[in-house]
Write an enzyme that holds these catalytic residues in place. Structure first.
Site, PDB file in Angstrom:
ATOM      1  N   ARG A  37     101.274  71.509 103.122  1.00 42.85           N
ATOM      2  CA  ARG A  37     102.591  70.907 102.855  1.00 42.85           C
ATOM      3  C   ARG A  37     102.567  70.057 101.589  1.00 42.85           C
ATOM      4  O   ARG A  37     103.578  69.947 100.891  1.00 42.85           O
ATOM      5  CB  ARG A  37     103.031  70.053 104.038  1.00 42.85           C
ATOM      6  N   LYS A 199     111.068  80.966 123.953  1.00 43.66           N
ATOM      7  CA  LYS A 199     112.377  80.896 124.620  1.00 43.66           C
ATOM      8  C   LYS A 199     113.494  81.644 123.911  1.00 43.66           C
ATOM      9  O   LYS A 199     113.673  81.499 122.704  1.00 43.66           O
ATOM     10  CB  LYS A 199     112.796  79.432 124.725  1.00 43.66           C
ATOM     11  N   GLY A 365     106.176  77.858 112.546  1.00 41.06           N
ATOM     12  CA  GLY A 365     104.791  77.395 112.485  1.00 41.06           C
ATOM     13  C   GLY A 365     103.775  78.410 112.970  1.00 41.06           C
ATOM     14  O   GLY A 365     102.761  78.653 112.309  1.00 41.06           O
ATOM     15  N   GLY A 388     112.356  74.277 112.456  1.00 38.29           N
ATOM     16  CA  GLY A 388     113.714  74.084 112.990  1.00 38.29           C
ATOM     17  C   GLY A 388     114.765  74.265 111.908  1.00 38.29           C
ATOM     18  O   GLY A 388     115.833  74.845 112.152  1.00 38.29           O
TER      19      GLY A 388
HETATM   20  P1  AMP Z   1     108.190  79.235 119.816  1.00 38.70           P
HETATM   21  O1  AMP Z   1     107.878  77.804 119.460  1.00 38.70           O
HETATM   22  O2  AMP Z   1     109.439  79.422 120.560  1.00 38.70           O
HETATM   23  O3  AMP Z   1     108.062  80.154 118.617  1.00 38.70           O
HETATM   24  O4  AMP Z   1     107.074  79.657 120.856  1.00 38.70           O
HETATM   25  C1  AMP Z   1     105.710  79.687 120.558  1.00 38.70           C
HETATM   26  C2  AMP Z   1     104.940  79.691 121.841  1.00 38.70           C
HETATM   27  O5  AMP Z   1     105.345  80.792 122.637  1.00 38.70           O
HETATM   28  C3  AMP Z   1     103.451  79.831 121.639  1.00 38.70           C
HETATM   29  O6  AMP Z   1     102.817  78.633 122.007  1.00 38.70           O
HETATM   30  C4  AMP Z   1     103.067  80.967 122.581  1.00 38.70           C
HETATM   31  O7  AMP Z   1     101.914  80.712 123.351  1.00 38.70           O
HETATM   32  C5  AMP Z   1     104.261  81.082 123.480  1.00 38.70           C
HETATM   33  N1  AMP Z   1     104.369  82.431 124.042  1.00 38.70           N
HETATM   34  C6  AMP Z   1     104.453  83.587 123.381  1.00 38.70           C
HETATM   35  N2  AMP Z   1     104.454  84.613 124.232  1.00 38.70           N
HETATM   36  C7  AMP Z   1     104.350  84.115 125.481  1.00 38.70           C
HETATM   37  C8  AMP Z   1     104.299  84.682 126.779  1.00 38.70           C
HETATM   38  N3  AMP Z   1     104.320  86.003 126.950  1.00 38.70           N
HETATM   39  N4  AMP Z   1     104.215  83.835 127.837  1.00 38.70           N
HETATM   40  C9  AMP Z   1     104.182  82.505 127.649  1.00 38.70           C
HETATM   41  N5  AMP Z   1     104.236  81.905 126.437  1.00 38.70           N
HETATM   42  C10 AMP Z   1     104.309  82.695 125.365  1.00 38.70           C
END
Ligand code: AMP
Length: 408
Positions: A37, A199, A365, A388
């Site tokens: 960064r 999510k 990230g 974000g």
């Molecule tokens: P995000 O911040 O929404 O991009 O989510 C990233 C996180 O999603 C990472 O820490 C991953 O471990 C988690 N993740 C990805 N795939 C899965 C899954 N199949 N089950 C649970 N967590 C997941």
């Protein structure tokens, strides 16, 4: 760009307040573990210093709770920056007050000063006008190069611009707006977007916006299970947002109506979840997995969870990327922190980086981390620094830190 650029400013001899994103990770010994960064701000800093500006840098670091916290001091950054720009960087242990005033008063052309963590004052996040005015009083001009903080109307990103006559975008900010804005609004086609992560709820608006722009959407990570379940497919113990089933179904219908290809995993790597008695540093129960195996198809048996995309899905996604001219990727394909479930994410990283002549833009990230740890960073057209902020910008929202800059 409709906003002033750093190149529109006459900076010689001027005191320039530069909002940077020096929110770097610090190790247990207080050393910076990744200075990307800081490096990302160098084009802006070099430009200003070479033209004889008097540069005053300000940033946040971490989330201090309402007051100074020595573990989140920016002091180590001053040292690191001194080495990167080959000139001394002065540091003051506050971002407003008498000491700042005195140091700014003796700055010469080409000097650089770093102020202490803005968030040691709660007024920063509250966008307090008195605090913003104090910050503004140290400078003649303002440059915002902290794209990652531009989605927040804080004193140093928004408030301060009300008290300075010219506020411009730095080079990093301009690059983010160019790649996430113009390049994805008018992409070379086919344009393929890959979305993953935990999510659906975090990314609904981004998906909707990408449905207007991309020819194909490839979905992985836990968010795929909410989409699969909304189609009546069994998802076992996988992470599903049951309150987002309706909206997921609506998005799939919309994709069909718009004639977009919306690809969901056709198979998975599945594993059993084991709750252990140990707690992690934040006091959460540690979850472990055992018995990992590929699933036969898109449905997942009771007692099993989807933890990565399966081999068939990977092959499908690789071929959906084969003729792409523009690619955008955000979010891992599985629980990639566990090396047994990281293959999907790392193979997608390779597929995104793999071919010349493709405009590849990676945001978020985790996806950026996967690109770096695969040594593929120099094969990507643009790695976005703003998590974000990138998502909000892609959703089509106005970022307060951008809106506040002076119109051209
Ligand atoms: P995000 O911040 O929404 O991009 O989510 C990233 C996180 O999603 C990472 O820490 C991953 O471990 C988690 N993740 C990805 N795939 C899965 C899954 N199949 N089950 C649970 N967590 C997941």
């Amino acid at each position: 760009m409709p906003k002033l650029s750093i190149q529109d400013l006459d900076v010689r001899g001027q005191r320039v307040l530069v909002r940077v994103d020096f929110n770097v990770p610090l190790g247990a010994d207080g050393q910076i573990t990744d200075d990307s960064r800081i490096r990302a701000a160098l084009p802006t800093l070099d430009y200003l210093l070479e033209r004889g500006a008097r540069v005053i840098l300000c940033s946040h670091l971490g989330r201090p709770k309402g007051g100074p916290d020595p573990s989140m001091s920016l002091r180590p950054v001053a040292q690191n920056l001194t080495e990167l720009i080959h000139r001394p960087v002065a540091f003051v242990d506050d971002c407003i007050g008498e000491k700042v005033e005195k140091t700014v008063a003796i700055l010469q052309n080409g000097d650089c000063l770093l102020l202490e963590n803005l968030r040691f004052h709660p007024e920063e996040e509250a966008n307090d006008p008195v605090f913003a005015k104090k910050l503004a009083a140290y400078a003649d001009l303002y440059v915002n190069d902290a794209f990652g903080s531009a989605h927040r109307a804080h004193a140093s990103t928004e408030g301060v611009t009300r008290f300075i006559k010219q506020s411009a975008a730095g080079f990093l900010m301009e690059k983010e707006l160019k790649y996430l804005g113009e390049e994805l609004d008018r992409p070379e086609r086919p344009f393929v977007a890959i979305l993953g992560g935990a999510k659906v709820s975090d990314k609904i608006s981004v998906i909707e916006s990408l449905l207007d722009k991309a020819d194909r959407l490839l979905v992985g990570g836990a968010m795929a299970y909410t989409f699969l379940k909304s189609q009546g497919i069994r998802t076992g113990g996988s992470l599903v947002e049951n309150d987002r089933l309706d909206v997921s179904k609506r998005i799939l219908d919309l994709a069909e109506k718009k004639g977009r290809r919306f690809l969901l995993p056709a198979d998975h790597v599945v594993a059993r979840r084991v709750e252990t008695d140990r707690l992690d540093k934040k006091g959460r129960k540690i979850v472990e997995f055992q018995d990992a195996k590929p699933s036969a198809d898109a449905s997942i048996e009771e007692g099993w969870c989807g933890v990565d995309i399966g081999p068939r899905t990977l092959a499908d996604y690789q071929s959906a990327l084969a003729d792409a001219r523009t690619v955008f990727w955000n979010g891992p394909m599985g629980i990639f922190e566990n090396k047994n479930f990281a293959k999907g994410t790392y193979e997608i990283a390779r597929a995104v980086a793999g071919r010349g002549g493709v405009k590849s833009i990676v945001g978020g990230g985790d996806s950026v981390k996967a690109i770096h740890s695969s040594g593929l960073a120099d094969k990507i057209t643009f790695l976005s620094t703003g998590g974000g902020a990138s998502l909000e910008f892609l959703e089509g929202k106005t970022l307060p830190g951008v809106a506040a800059l002076t119109d051209k």
